[in-house]
Write a protein that holds these residues in place. Sequence first.
Motif, PDB file in Angstrom:
ATOM      1  N   GLY A   1      -9.780  10.685   0.722  1.00  0.00           N
ATOM      2  CA  GLY A   1      -9.349   9.717   0.288  1.00  0.00           C
ATOM      3  C   GLY A   1      -9.726  10.424  -1.127  1.00  0.00           C
ATOM      4  N   GLU A   2     -10.686  10.523  -1.791  1.00  0.00           N
ATOM      5  CA  GLU A   2     -10.251  11.475  -3.358  1.00  0.00           C
ATOM      6  C   GLU A   2      -9.479  12.987  -3.276  1.00  0.00           C
ATOM      7  OE1 GLU A   2     -15.518  10.465  -3.853  1.00  0.00           O
ATOM      8  OE2 GLU A   2     -15.267  12.388  -2.573  1.00  0.00           O
ATOM      9  N   TYR A   3      -9.340  13.368  -2.277  1.00  0.00           N
ATOM     10  CA  TYR A   3      -8.557  14.573  -2.306  1.00  0.00           C
ATOM     11  C   TYR A   3      -7.062  14.026  -3.000  1.00  0.00           C
ATOM     12  CZ  TYR A   3      -5.810  18.801  -1.768  1.00  0.00           C
ATOM     13  OH  TYR A   3      -5.311  19.712  -1.892  1.00  0.00           O
ATOM     14  N   THR A   4      -6.858  13.040  -1.987  1.00  0.00           N
ATOM     15  CA  THR A   4      -5.546  12.590  -1.903  1.00  0.00           C
ATOM     16  C   THR A   4      -5.848  11.698  -3.009  1.00  0.00           C
ATOM     17  OG1 THR A   4      -5.443  12.133   0.486  1.00  0.00           O
ATOM     18  CG2 THR A   4      -4.262  10.798  -0.749  1.00  0.00           C
ATOM     19  N   GLN A   5      -6.446  11.269  -3.949  1.00  0.00           N
ATOM     20  CA  GLN A   5      -6.032  10.005  -5.483  1.00  0.00           C
ATOM     21  C   GLN A   5      -5.666  11.203  -6.512  1.00  0.00           C
ATOM     22  OE1 GLN A   5      -6.815   7.098  -4.587  1.00  0.00           O
ATOM     23  NE2 GLN A   5      -7.010   6.398  -6.754  1.00  0.00           N
ATOM     24  N   LEU A   6      -6.925  12.065  -6.284  1.00  0.00           N
ATOM     25  CA  LEU A   6      -6.794  13.425  -7.183  1.00  0.00           C
ATOM     26  C   LEU A   6      -5.317  13.971  -7.081  1.00  0.00           C
ATOM     27  CD1 LEU A   6     -10.140  14.682  -7.221  1.00  0.00           C
ATOM     28  CD2 LEU A   6      -9.748  13.562  -8.719  1.00  0.00           C
ATOM     29  N   THR A   7      -5.320  14.902  -6.033  1.00  0.00           N
ATOM     30  CA  THR A   7      -3.658  15.284  -6.432  1.00  0.00           C
ATOM     31  C   THR A   7      -2.723  14.627  -6.546  1.00  0.00           C
ATOM     32  OG1 THR A   7      -4.167  15.403  -3.698  1.00  0.00           O
ATOM     33  CG2 THR A   7      -4.573  17.358  -5.161  1.00  0.00           C
ATOM     34  N   GLY A   8      -2.724  13.255  -6.177  1.00  0.00           N
ATOM     35  CA  GLY A   8      -2.074  11.864  -6.134  1.00  0.00           C
ATOM     36  C   GLY A   8      -0.573  11.681  -7.955  1.00  0.00           C
ATOM     37  N   ARG A   9      -1.576  12.823  -8.590  1.00  0.00           N
ATOM     38  CA  ARG A   9      -1.181  13.064  -9.553  1.00  0.00           C
ATOM     39  C   ARG A   9       0.100  14.119  -9.855  1.00  0.00           C
ATOM     40  NH1 ARG A   9      -1.373   8.560 -12.513  1.00  0.00           N
ATOM     41  NH2 ARG A   9      -3.610   7.769 -11.758  1.00  0.00           N
ATOM     42  N   ALA A  10       0.666  14.629  -9.247  1.00  0.00           N
ATOM     43  CA  ALA A  10       1.007  15.623  -9.127  1.00  0.00           C
ATOM     44  C   ALA A  10       2.735  15.513  -8.699  1.00  0.00           C
ATOM     45  CB  ALA A  10       0.493  17.036  -8.264  1.00  0.00           C
TER      46      ALA A  10
ATOM     47  N   ALA B   1       1.153  -1.204  -0.041  1.00  0.00           N
ATOM     48  CA  ALA B   1       0.062  -0.322   0.149  1.00  0.00           C
ATOM     49  C   ALA B   1       1.112   0.999  -0.119  1.00  0.00           C
ATOM     50  CB  ALA B   1      -0.879  -0.135   1.087  1.00  0.00           C
ATOM     51  N   ALA B   2       0.364   1.826  -1.026  1.00  0.00           N
ATOM     52  CA  ALA B   2       2.151   3.118  -1.500  1.00  0.00           C
ATOM     53  C   ALA B   2       0.642   4.261  -2.135  1.00  0.00           C
ATOM     54  CB  ALA B   2       2.999   2.703  -1.940  1.00  0.00           C
ATOM     55  N   PRO B   3       1.477   5.632  -1.639  1.00  0.00           N
ATOM     56  CA  PRO B   3       1.307   6.564  -2.610  1.00  0.00           C
ATOM     57  C   PRO B   3       1.223   6.575  -4.190  1.00  0.00           C
ATOM     58  CG  PRO B   3       2.302   7.180  -1.252  1.00  0.00           C
ATOM     59  CD  PRO B   3       2.401   5.749  -1.388  1.00  0.00           C
ATOM     60  N   THR B   4      -0.072   7.157  -5.065  1.00  0.00           N
ATOM     61  CA  THR B   4      -0.045   7.208  -6.479  1.00  0.00           C
ATOM     62  C   THR B   4       1.148   7.640  -7.119  1.00  0.00           C
ATOM     63  OG1 THR B   4      -2.336   7.645  -6.051  1.00  0.00           O
ATOM     64  CG2 THR B   4      -1.214   8.063  -8.358  1.00  0.00           C
ATOM     65  N   GLY B   5       2.225   7.305  -7.708  1.00  0.00           N
ATOM     66  CA  GLY B   5       3.380   7.703  -8.332  1.00  0.00           C
ATOM     67  C   GLY B   5       4.488   7.185  -7.477  1.00  0.00           C
ATOM     68  N   SER B   6       4.303   6.000  -6.596  1.00  0.00           N
ATOM     69  CA  SER B   6       5.689   5.887  -5.360  1.00  0.00           C
ATOM     70  C   SER B   6       6.209   4.834  -6.199  1.00  0.00           C
ATOM     71  CB  SER B   6       4.905   5.460  -4.386  1.00  0.00           C
ATOM     72  OG  SER B   6       3.996   4.099  -4.772  1.00  0.00           O
ATOM     73  N   GLY B   7       5.625   4.221  -7.289  1.00  0.00           N
ATOM     74  CA  GLY B   7       6.483   2.617  -7.789  1.00  0.00           C
ATOM     75  C   GLY B   7       6.310   1.871  -7.523  1.00  0.00           C
TER      76      GLY B   7
ATOM     77  N   ALA C   1      -3.689   1.401  -3.651  1.00  0.00           N
ATOM     78  CA  ALA C   1      -2.869   3.160  -2.922  1.00  0.00           C
ATOM     79  C   ALA C   1      -3.402   3.180  -1.613  1.00  0.00           C
ATOM     80  CB  ALA C   1      -4.508   3.173  -3.731  1.00  0.00           C
ATOM     81  N   THR C   2      -3.088   4.241  -0.817  1.00  0.00           N
ATOM     82  CA  THR C   2      -2.452   3.972   0.410  1.00  0.00           C
ATOM     83  C   THR C   2      -3.901   4.097   1.175  1.00  0.00           C
ATOM     84  OG1 THR C   2      -0.422   5.889   0.451  1.00  0.00           O
ATOM     85  CG2 THR C   2      -1.623   5.612   2.839  1.00  0.00           C
ATOM     86  N   VAL C   3      -4.397   2.710   1.841  1.00  0.00           N
ATOM     87  CA  VAL C   3      -4.926   2.789   2.667  1.00  0.00           C
ATOM     88  C   VAL C   3      -5.193   2.599   3.851  1.00  0.00           C
ATOM     89  CG1 VAL C   3      -6.693   1.414   0.778  1.00  0.00           C
ATOM     90  CG2 VAL C   3      -5.472   0.456   2.493  1.00  0.00           C
ATOM     91  N   SER C   4      -6.245   2.985   5.126  1.00  0.00           N
ATOM     92  CA  SER C   4      -6.132   3.266   6.125  1.00  0.00           C
ATOM     93  C   SER C   4      -6.304   1.953   7.500  1.00  0.00           C
ATOM     94  CB  SER C   4      -6.993   4.665   6.981  1.00  0.00           C
ATOM     95  OG  SER C   4      -8.368   4.184   6.554  1.00  0.00           O
ATOM     96  N   ASN C   5      -6.786   0.834   6.282  1.00  0.00           N
ATOM     97  CA  ASN C   5      -6.837  -0.448   7.385  1.00  0.00           C
ATOM     98  C   ASN C   5      -6.645  -1.548   5.938  1.00  0.00           C
ATOM     99  OD1 ASN C   5      -8.735  -0.176   4.802  1.00  0.00           O
ATOM    100  ND2 ASN C   5     -10.304  -1.246   5.665  1.00  0.00           N
TER     101      ASN C   5
ATOM    102  N   SER D   1       3.589   2.288   2.517  1.00  0.00           N
ATOM    103  CA  SER D   1       4.706   3.181   2.458  1.00  0.00           C
ATOM    104  C   SER D   1       3.957   4.466   2.331  1.00  0.00           C
ATOM    105  CB  SER D   1       5.310   3.221   1.122  1.00  0.00           C
ATOM    106  OG  SER D   1       6.293   4.479   1.043  1.00  0.00           O
ATOM    107  N   GLU D   2       4.232   5.802   3.818  1.00  0.00           N
ATOM    108  CA  GLU D   2       3.844   6.930   3.508  1.00  0.00           C
ATOM    109  C   GLU D   2       4.483   7.590   2.973  1.00  0.00           C
ATOM    110  OE1 GLU D   2      -0.118   7.534   4.516  1.00  0.00           O
ATOM    111  OE2 GLU D   2      -0.658   6.077   5.787  1.00  0.00           O
ATOM    112  N   HIS D   3       5.565   7.325   2.364  1.00  0.00           N
ATOM    113  CA  HIS D   3       6.204   8.248   1.419  1.00  0.00           C
ATOM    114  C   HIS D   3       6.328   9.134   0.034  1.00  0.00           C
ATOM    115  CE1 HIS D   3      10.150  10.317   0.657  1.00  0.00           C
ATOM    116  NE2 HIS D   3      10.130   9.711  -0.018  1.00  0.00           N
TER     117      HIS D   3
END
Length: 950
Positions: free
Chosen positions: A441-450, A71-77, A197-201, A221-223
């Motif tokens: 969650g939606e905000y994180t998903q959308l801004t994760g493209r940046a 589980a890691a942020p969008t674009g983290s590889g 994607a990064t999920v809280s559970n 990974s939250e980084h």
Amino acid sequence: MIVLLSVGPGTLESTMTEDLSPAERYAAARRRAAEQATALASFREMYDFGLDPFQIEACQALESGKGVLVAAPTGSGKTIVGEFAVHLALRQGKKCFYTTPIKALSNQKYADLCRRYGSEQVGLLTGDNSVNSDAPVVVMTTEVLRNMLYAGSQTLLGLGYVVMDEVHYLSDRFRGAVWEEVIIHLPESVTLVSLSATVSNAEEFGDWLDTVRGDTEVIVSEHRPVPLFQHVLAGRRMYDLFEEGEGHRKAVNPDLVRLARMEASRPSYQDRRRGRAMREADRERERRQRSRVWTPGRPEVIERLDAEGLLPAITFIFSRAACEAAVQQCLYAGLRLNDEEAREKVRALVEERTAAIPTEDLHVLGYYEWLEGLERGIAAHHAGMLPTFKEVVEELFVRGLVKAVFATETLALGINMPARSVVLEKLVKWNGEQHADITPGEYTQLTGRAGRRGIDVEGHAVVLWQRGISPEHLAGLAGTRTYPLRSSFKPSYNMAVNLVEQFGRHRSRELLETSFAQFQADKSVVGISRQVQRNEEGLEGYKASMTCHLGDFEEYARLRRELKDRETELVRQGAATRRAEAAVALERLKPGDVIHVPTGKYAGLALVLDPGLPAGRSNGHRGFDHQDGPRPLVLTAERQVKRLASMDFPVPVEALDRMRIPKSFNPRSPQSRRDLASALRTKAGHIPPERARKKRSQAADDREIARLRTAIRSHPCHGCDDREDHARWAERYHRLMRDTSQLERRIEGRTNTIARTFDRIVALLTELDYLRGDEVTEHGKRLARLYGELDLLASECLREGVWEDLGPAELAACVSALVYEARVGDDAMAPKLPSGKAKAALGEMVRIWGRLDAVEEDFRINQTEGVGQREPDLGFAWAAYMWASGKGLDEVLREAEMPAGDFVRWCKQVIDVLGQISAAAHTEGSTVAKAARKAVEQLLRGVVAYSSVG
């Protein structure tokens, strides 16, 4: 001593090892040799960049034979881990299936893996395409793998690894169940790689995977590899959302907070129109504010980002039409983001990718307007576009030839299209039912493209200033990482027959009990069970404290409680009676009656202008359909015209006098109100209000109350000196007992929920002769081949011969009703339908659905729970019929009033179901299978047939 084993050839490592003893140098060399011998070492050599710690950890777990959840942020590889599973499979001579939630992602991943391993090693299986399906590595949509598992496909032989990309899709209301079906039914020998994607559970999901798949390592990974900076664009100024606080804590920018406060205090345009006076100082402050605070226009935003060096950018607009309008606004503003060389590259690539689209269709598709935008570096991206057009936009954006994309939120779902900046126009979107705030969650998903890894030093998320925006709320969205994974798993008819055929009813039930949905329900039950246990311990203590030496205090407390309940009931009945009497009195009022309003904000003398009876018209004032009784419109003695409610009349009201209401009276005119109110005060101001007489209490004559009071007085515990102390403990005992009973009902409701739903589905299928115990009938075997929301309806249509003797175009029209769902429901106009046999067959399909709906109701199968058959939607039947009949694209789209992208998507779904029907309709003498195959051929032409892969 710290030993660095791999810093760089001939650098710190050689210096440090000189200080080691011979034994330590030998051990270090052995470790290096062991690392070099691993699959991970050879895999790392394939990349020209180093792997992150979470990628290394996940790959090492995979190589050791464990399953992994990353589980890691969008674009983290995180897809690197999926590619390592491919590498391991090829190295071990096994197969690897790489699954994705959408076809566009499958096509993209197929192209990536072909470039790395060669097209002979990689295959593709989606609903549309089958390319090299026997290859050792096959990319597919998750539904394809689910269907393979149920069919027992030979392609599964030798399968060693399955990568489930975007596994958080199992939360999806409509398709999420497919992910759980695959995870549960994959052979035990298959190693599962879940990328999320990064999920809280994540830990909870990992615990479930551990239960159903065996040893699974959870790596979270939250980084973010590229740091993200948050901004708000207001007028000409770009504000940072956060500023560094004490101890590196982020605080909301005080300038933004002040701006929001000033905006909130400034009268709105509507306020000024209502004539509210403004002091000169207020006007001056507003003029100053207006000069620097406004919501910038779309071309202005792009120009500002370009000037700041923040392009390429994706602007998320939650409307397809608004995305297209944004492109046009930028073109009209004369915006050009590409030079002549870039324009030529764009034109060359576009002409190459669209060469297969028939020339006569290009004008219909808005090709030339689209191309003009692309040449200037501007494009839209949404589900209503032709898939080819979307793919071209994606490719040009990745190449840097399109620098500004206006997109709906669907772009955020997995497509590899990172940008330097992401812009959000609003923080509110239409969720299908209402306009709602976007979630963290939606905000994180959308801004994760940046932020593009390896290109950008930092990414930027820009929210446009809107009146009423709250910087604190925005900071909460940006700073919260609450995106829990919630199972949407529900058994379906197709799932039931496939499970029973493979495992029998008992084993199928046990398998469903292992679903993530039941795992989550059971986990929540654990907490409730603990609370019940604590409550029971408390009940024992309360029971001991209320024990009385004179008798059974529990019985005495019950009598007191019954007395209290009876008294409460009589009070309630009395209040209901008074309300009913008051409503009857209100119904007797007429325009011109002078009354005294007994309570409420408008208590006092009033003149009835309109009695407000349900559905009626009196004295020019329209009546309203009020469920809670009449709502009279009155003029008060203080010159206010107000519509009162039943709560203003707790007691019956009677007319004190009558007055004539002038025909010229206008309730909106202050002068009219003043004159009539003055006449009202003169006419009836001296009349005192009638006081309500107190009635004898019902309790005084109630036999049950008399009996209970006698029983209480004669009970032994009534004479106890500690009676009230015992009573307090008894009341606590009763309240805790009531709470415990509610908790036990909740446990009962959550335990075995999936299995109980499965039992109801099996009972219905048995009733309709699809199942006989553990045996699947011929009808059931046909149903097992039909996947989709209306699987049972399709099976019943085949069973009853509804589609026999239909032509290919007529069958396409009928099948469209099984897949199509209008974006906006409750259309006023009935859809246009083909005449003749097709119309009769569609009518018969609706009749069969009605019968199935009634049967589902009998078996308590509820559509709101995601189980059951929705009503077939006939809205695409005419478009499917015309296209299959050979009509031109221009005519079909004009008649269908539908964007090209939607048309192509629905056609492909119809083709998919027609393929299932041709496989299922194998009854001797049936014409349906042949008509279905022919319908596929007739639909698969022009823009529908064109595909970028295969």
